[in-house]
Design an enzyme around this catalytic site. Structure first.
Site, PDB file in Angstrom:
ATOM      1  N   SER A  76       0.841  -1.205   0.000  1.00 10.26           N
ATOM      2  CA  SER A  76       0.000   0.000   0.000  1.00 10.26           C
ATOM      3  C   SER A  76       0.872   1.249   0.000  1.00 10.26           C
ATOM      4  O   SER A  76       2.067   1.211   0.311  1.00 10.26           O
ATOM      5  CB  SER A  76      -0.916   0.010   1.220  1.00 10.26           C
ATOM      6  N   HIS A  77       0.249   2.347  -0.304  1.00  4.57           N
ATOM      7  CA  HIS A  77       0.973   3.615  -0.364  1.00  4.57           C
ATOM      8  C   HIS A  77       1.671   3.932   0.953  1.00  4.57           C
ATOM      9  O   HIS A  77       2.840   4.313   0.978  1.00  4.57           O
ATOM     10  CB  HIS A  77      -0.004   4.747  -0.720  1.00  4.57           C
ATOM     11  N   MET A  78       0.936   3.786   2.050  1.00  3.90           N
ATOM     12  CA  MET A  78       1.513   4.137   3.345  1.00  3.90           C
ATOM     13  C   MET A  78       2.656   3.197   3.720  1.00  3.90           C
ATOM     14  O   MET A  78       3.607   3.609   4.395  1.00  3.90           O
ATOM     15  CB  MET A  78       0.427   4.109   4.422  1.00  3.90           C
TER      16      MET A  78
END
Length: 777
Positions: free
Chosen positions: A734-736
């Site tokens: 994921s991005h985070m």
């Protein structure tokens, strides 16, 4: 000649006509400077794409380098109508203005439609470059669910780089794409976005983006996992499938959470000292003695936990055997164990819930009903009755007012006197360590294992009263709230901590540490400020003692219920059992941990005596220390310690690099596997302790922030000087997760609803990314 990494857009442009394993969507490049000069010309170029909808993405020079990717830092807009010039120009300008320079590129491509599968793939583990292809994808049709963390049914797949066997054709094709990109760019460390789509009547694989992984300042374990080690593991796993003396069951399964759940207690990647201590004082022998003493099948001499290249795995077949009443007919017992194994193999998500959802380890008020499901699995009514009677007989023995658990609680009460005598003695450090651990086993972990078993039976029976409708959830909670556990005492006393109460508090609780077996985790009395905050003035805690009692009529009904079930105990004595077993479990653990904690302190002092740092002593197997009690060698202990530490450190590099599923049921999983749905992703190898905060709170500096999502909208958190964060949802890709990895920020991605709710209630947490543990302080 290898391609050179440039911007996101130019990487794709360079691949057009060269990439064989996947397609590249047609593209148009521009920038804000050109857009302001001649928008009509750019609109004309875009028309040549012959698209209905467009995706407009940033392609800044500030993105996608080996030092910093800035993933998601700038704007990207999808589903822009190609024939609506006003909407199109507005989108182009918005994306252009989101980047730092007017010369930064704007990438325009057709929106990929009819997506069947979309995801992100890494050519290595992005945090330590371990040699695994790591793919995460979903089949919802979304083109962003993986990168924004919104995918609810994402699949995560790990594949050892040198393995040539693939789980399916899709993963084979994606890994083929990554390998070709590695060759084209002459780089082994790639982040690739991909999608399968129905394109012009054919299922095609598309490369949507490729960039180098951020490498600066990161551990590099790319060469730390030789195939020979996995080959040996493969052979050992197959050999462990063979029957063992007194062990029933046709196959062996191994898990990190069942039974004495090592993943929770010592972590998935414990250092050698912690692992060996856990095995020595509990899981090598003590656990089996306890089961035998309490009426279960005798499995003495069988170690419960195996070290698979440094990762602790419970032998689940052995565990299942250990929950079989010793009085049960062996043919029924064999049938039962095989049922347990098959049930788990079909439901891997139950690996941390086997005693709740698979095993019948005691009799409770709902047992006759629960056993009926066995009729669908080849059992007959006679076999059910015999199993029911065995469980009832075993349970009556445990809950007896003169039961063994009371003797165990009494036995453990000797621990404090033993502790005082040993710590004040004139014995050498080596001798003190030996006897603290020996007495810890005899008077601590052995009775604890028994009281813990009684405590589990107590909770099972209490829960079953709710299941049959005799108690409400509220009544169950009232009973539990009436208990006076040591954990409750600690919580209450810590709330009123000030300079006056601190010494008394530390005398009582100072031996505790977040990682009970970890020499590198400081005790309360070694680093008080990391765990607690003193109040400026004295705070007097008012505690109302809550008593639990049944009405006369309900007690009479309960007495009748006990008789109907053949439970040979009076109503009052039954609730005394629940109280004493649950409270006793916590107290005995608290008491034995005092001896263990002091032994660990002495191990640290022994290291200091020989000039060996704690960080190195953490890699020393406790048996190397204990062997010196009765063995004198010509070589000095320091030389032996250093030699062992050096060897174990090399082994630990391998432990950190290996990827394995939570439940091992097939030898092929050693080389490639799909991970369990709820398997949190720990980012970095760091350890932090901090207060918690929710994302909407004002003061976030130095705190562990709890957030539900994991999309680019939370990038503002990185400006708040946070200590780390935990997300409820989100995956490894994921991005985070990517941003945390790039920034070297400790984070745990995707812990799931149940765990997330638990952490929301904690005011202070400790995250150990290396061992993959979270502690509520």
């Amino acid at each position: 000649m290898a391609l050179r990494f440039q911007t996101k857009a130019r990487n794709l442009a360079a691949l057009q006509g060269k990439l064989k394993s996947a397609k590249i969507l047609p593209l148009v490049l521009t920038n804000l400077e050109d857009l302001e000069k001649n928008p009509a010309k750019i609109l004309q170029e875009i028309k040549k794409l012959k698209a209905t909808k467009l995706i407009i993405r940033s392609s800044s020079k500030a993105e996608d380098s080996t030092k910093n990717s800035n993933a998601g830092a700038f704007l990207s807009l999808a589903n822009i109508h190609a024939h609506n010039e006003k909407e199109l120009l507005n989108a182009l300008f918005n994306v252009g203005h989101s980047m730092p320079s007017k010369k930064d590129e704007i990438l325009i491509q057709p929106c990929l439609e009819n997506i069947e599968l979309c995801g992100v793939g890494f050519s290595v583990d992005k945090d330590n470059f371990a040699p695994y292809f790591c793919l995460q994808y979903d089949k919802s049709g979304s083109n962003s669910s993986i990168t924004d963390g919104s995918a609810e049914n994402a699949l995560t797949y790990f594949h050892y780089r040198k393995s040539l066997k693939f789980k399916d054709e899709d993963t084979k094709r994606v890994i083929g794409l990554i390998k070709e990109l590695e060759a084209l760019f002459a780089c082994h460390f790639l982040d690739v976005e991909f999608a399968f789509a129905n394109y012009k009547g054919k299922r095609e694989l598309f490369c949507l983006q490729v960039r180098p992984l951020v490498m600066e300042g990161k551990l590099n374990l790319f060469d730390s996992l030789p195939k020979e080690a996995l080959d040996r593991f493969y052979k050992r796993f197959l050999s462990l499938q063979e029957p063992r003396p007194r062990v029933l069951g046709e196959k062996a399964i191994f898990g990190v959470m069942p039974d004495w759940n090592p993943a929770e207690i010592i972590g998935l990647r414990p250092k050698r000292l912690a692992f060996s201590l856990y095995k020595y004082i509990i899981t090598d022998n003590i656990w089996a003695y306890q089961r035998d003493n309490y009426g279960y099948k005798d499995l003495r001499s069988h170690p419960l936990i195996h070290s698979f290249l440094g990762i602790p795995y419970v032998d689940v077949r052995l565990s299942f055997n250990s929950f079989v009443p010793k009085s049960l007919d062996e043919n029924i017992a064999k049938k039962l164990v095989n049922y347990y194994l098959n049930a788990l193999d079909l439901n891997h998500d139950l690996h941390d819930k086997i005693e709740f959802d698979i095993v019948f380890s005691c009799y409770d008020f709902n047992t006759p009903h629960k056993l009926k499901k066995l009729l669908k699995h080849g059992f007959n009514e006679n076999e059910l009755k015999r199993l029911e009677f065995s469980l009832l007989e075993l349970t009556n023995r445990i809950i007896n007012p003169n039961g063994l658990y009371l003797k165990d609680i009494k036995k453990a009460k000797k621990l404090n006197a033993i502790y005082e005598k040993l710590t004040r003695s004139k014995l050498s450090l080596l001798d003190k360590i030996y006897w603290l651990l020996e007495e810890c086993k005899r008077y601590g972990t052995l009775p604890f294992a028994g009281v813990a078993r009684a405590g589990f039976v107590a909770m099972q029976m209490l829960n079953s009263l709710v299941e049959i409708g005799f108690f409400t959830q509220k009544e169950r909670a009232e009973f539990l709230n009436s208990l006076q556990t040591i954990s409750k005492t600690l919580s209450l006393e810590s709330e009123g901590l000030n300079s006056k109460t601190k010494p008394v508090f530390l005398k009582k609780f100072g031996h505790l540490r977040a990682g009970t077996y970890n020499i590198l985790s400081p005790r309360y009395d070694e680093n008080f400020n990391a765990y607690f905050e003193l109040k400026k003035s004295e705070v007097k805690m008012k505690v109302k003692e809550k008593k639990f009692s049944l009405s006369v009529s309900k007690k009479a009904k309960f007495q009748k219920l006990l008789s109907e079930h053949g439970l040979s105990v009076e109503a009052d004595a039954f609730f005394d059992f629940l109280k004493e077993a649950i409270e006793g479990r916590e107290m005995v653990k608290f008491d034995f941990s005092k001896l263990l904690s002091q032994a660990i302190v002495f191990i640290g002092e022994l290291g200091k005596y020989y000039g060996i740092a704690k960080e190195d002593m953490a890699h020393l197997d406790i048996n190397v220390v204990l062997n010196l009690y009765s063995s004198l060698y010509s070589q000095s202990p320091k030389e032996q310690f250093l030699r062992e530490i050096e060897h174990n450190k090399k082994e630990y590099e391998l432990t950190k690099s290996i990827k394995l599923p939570s439940l091992l049921s097939n030898a092929e999983q050693i080389f490639s596997f799909f991970s369990a749905k709820l398997c949190p992703n720990f980012i970095t190898q760091k350890s932090i302790v901090a207060n918690t905060a929710r994302e909407n709170e004002e003061d976030l500096e130095g705190k562990i922030v709890l957030i539900y999502a994991a999309d680019p909208g939370y990038d503002y958190l990185f400006t708040k000087k946070i200590a780390g964060f935990i997300t409820c949802y989100g995956g490894a890709n994921s991005h985070m997760a990517i941003r945390a990895s790039e920034l070297g920020l400790p984070a745990v991605i995707g812990v799931g609803e149940l765990e997330f709710q638990k952490y929301l209630k904690a005011s202070r947490l400790k995250i150990e990314c290396e061992s993959e543990q979270i502690f509520c302080l």
